[in-house]
Design an enzyme around this catalytic site. Structure first.
Site, mmCIF file in Angstrom:
data_model
loop_
_atom_site.group_PDB
_atom_site.id
_atom_site.type_symbol
_atom_site.label_atom_id
_atom_site.label_comp_id
_atom_site.label_asym_id
_atom_site.label_seq_id
_atom_site.Cartn_x
_atom_site.Cartn_y
_atom_site.Cartn_z
ATOM 1 N N CYS A 42 -4.456 -0.746 1.408
ATOM 2 C CA CYS A 42 -5.515 -1.181 2.316
ATOM 3 C C CYS A 42 -5.070 -0.942 3.769
ATOM 4 C CB CYS A 42 -5.812 -2.665 2.097
ATOM 5 S SG CYS A 42 -7.174 -3.271 3.133
ATOM 6 N N ASP A 44 -5.449 -2.894 6.111
ATOM 7 C CA ASP A 44 -5.099 -4.192 6.695
ATOM 8 C C ASP A 44 -3.718 -4.132 7.381
ATOM 9 O OD1 ASP A 44 -4.068 -6.975 6.876
ATOM 10 O OD2 ASP A 44 -5.927 -7.466 5.824
ATOM 11 N N ARG A 46 -1.599 -6.191 7.972
ATOM 12 C CA ARG A 46 -0.542 -7.052 7.433
ATOM 13 C C ARG A 46 0.122 -6.468 6.187
ATOM 14 N NH1 ARG A 46 -4.576 -11.963 6.814
ATOM 15 N NH2 ARG A 46 -5.745 -10.166 6.046
ATOM 16 N N HIS A 98 -4.369 -6.285 -1.947
ATOM 17 C CA HIS A 98 -3.746 -7.529 -1.488
ATOM 18 C C HIS A 98 -4.738 -8.667 -1.632
ATOM 19 C CE1 HIS A 98 -5.765 -7.737 2.550
ATOM 20 N NE2 HIS A 98 -5.940 -6.467 2.274
ATOM 21 N N CYS A 101 -8.250 -9.889 0.530
ATOM 22 C CA CYS A 101 -8.658 -8.651 1.220
ATOM 23 C C CYS A 101 -10.047 -8.818 1.846
ATOM 24 C CB CYS A 101 -8.668 -7.493 0.231
ATOM 25 S SG CYS A 101 -9.167 -5.919 0.970
#
Ligand SMILES: [Zn+2]
Length: 199
Positions: A42, A44, A46, A98, A101
């Site tokens: 992803c 993302d 993080r 994750h 998400c």
């Protein structure tokens, strides 16, 4: 002084540190890359592939998009897979979702998010394929997390059906596709045990 001057400063410090640790580091990397792993994760911020795997530059080939999807008409992702398999000869492809998400969550919330709704439609399809299992879970967070896992499993299946993987396996190339989920709360990867290879 630009607004991102600190990034150039950070970069210079990083490059100097790496060179100090290993004077050949950039010379070696500039000559070739031979990663064993393709990571599809992803976007993302993080969930940074190299950092959470403890890997250096050169060790993992990376493709990221919102909600780590492998769509059969997405030439971007398909090209990454083809290059990784045919040219780099990676031995493992890791799809990493994750928990929590935002993309998966947005696919479930029945709200309008603009253009990205078209991308998230594929996750709504994953929900539809597993509606019975999904509807047994009432807690919203748990529903999102279950869909995060189901989405990864779906993308593993999508990779296995690409022409690149079908051809690679037909010619006995040793390559395994894995599905994992990352936990933002403790930094730990969970293996979904859906690994697939030609054997
Ligand atoms: Zn995400």
């Amino acid at each position: 002084m630009t607004a991102i001057q600190h990034l150039f400063d950070n970069n210079k410090q990083w490059a100097e540190k790496r060179t100090k640790e290993n004077p050949e580091f950039f010379k070696r990397l500039s000559e070739q890359q031979s990663p064993k792993y393709l990571w599809i994760g992803c976007s993302d911020s993080r969930v940074p592939a190299n950092a959470l795997l403890g890997m250096d530059p050169g060790e993992v080939f990376v493709h990221r998009n919102i909600a780590n999807q492998v769509i059969h008409t997405d030439l971007n992702c398909l090209s990454v897979i083809q290059y990784a398999v045919d040219v780099l000869k990676v031995q493992h492809i890791i799809v990493c979702g994750h928990y929590g998400c935002g993309g998966v969550s947005a696919a479930l919330d029945n709200k309008s998010h603009g253009l990205i709704d078209n991308w998230l439609r594929h996750i709504e399809d994953v929900y539809r394929f597993h509606q019975e299992e999904m509807d047994q879970v009432t807690d919203e967070k748990e529903r999102i997390n279950l869909l995060c896992e189901l989405n990864v499993i779906e993308q593993v299946a999508n990779i296995c059906k690409t022409t690149t993987l079908v051809n690679a396996w037909q010619s006995n190339q040793d390559i395994t596709v894995h599905g994992v989920v990352y936990n933002l709360h403790d930094g730990i990867l969970k293996d979904l045990n859906v690994s697939a290879n030609s054997k």
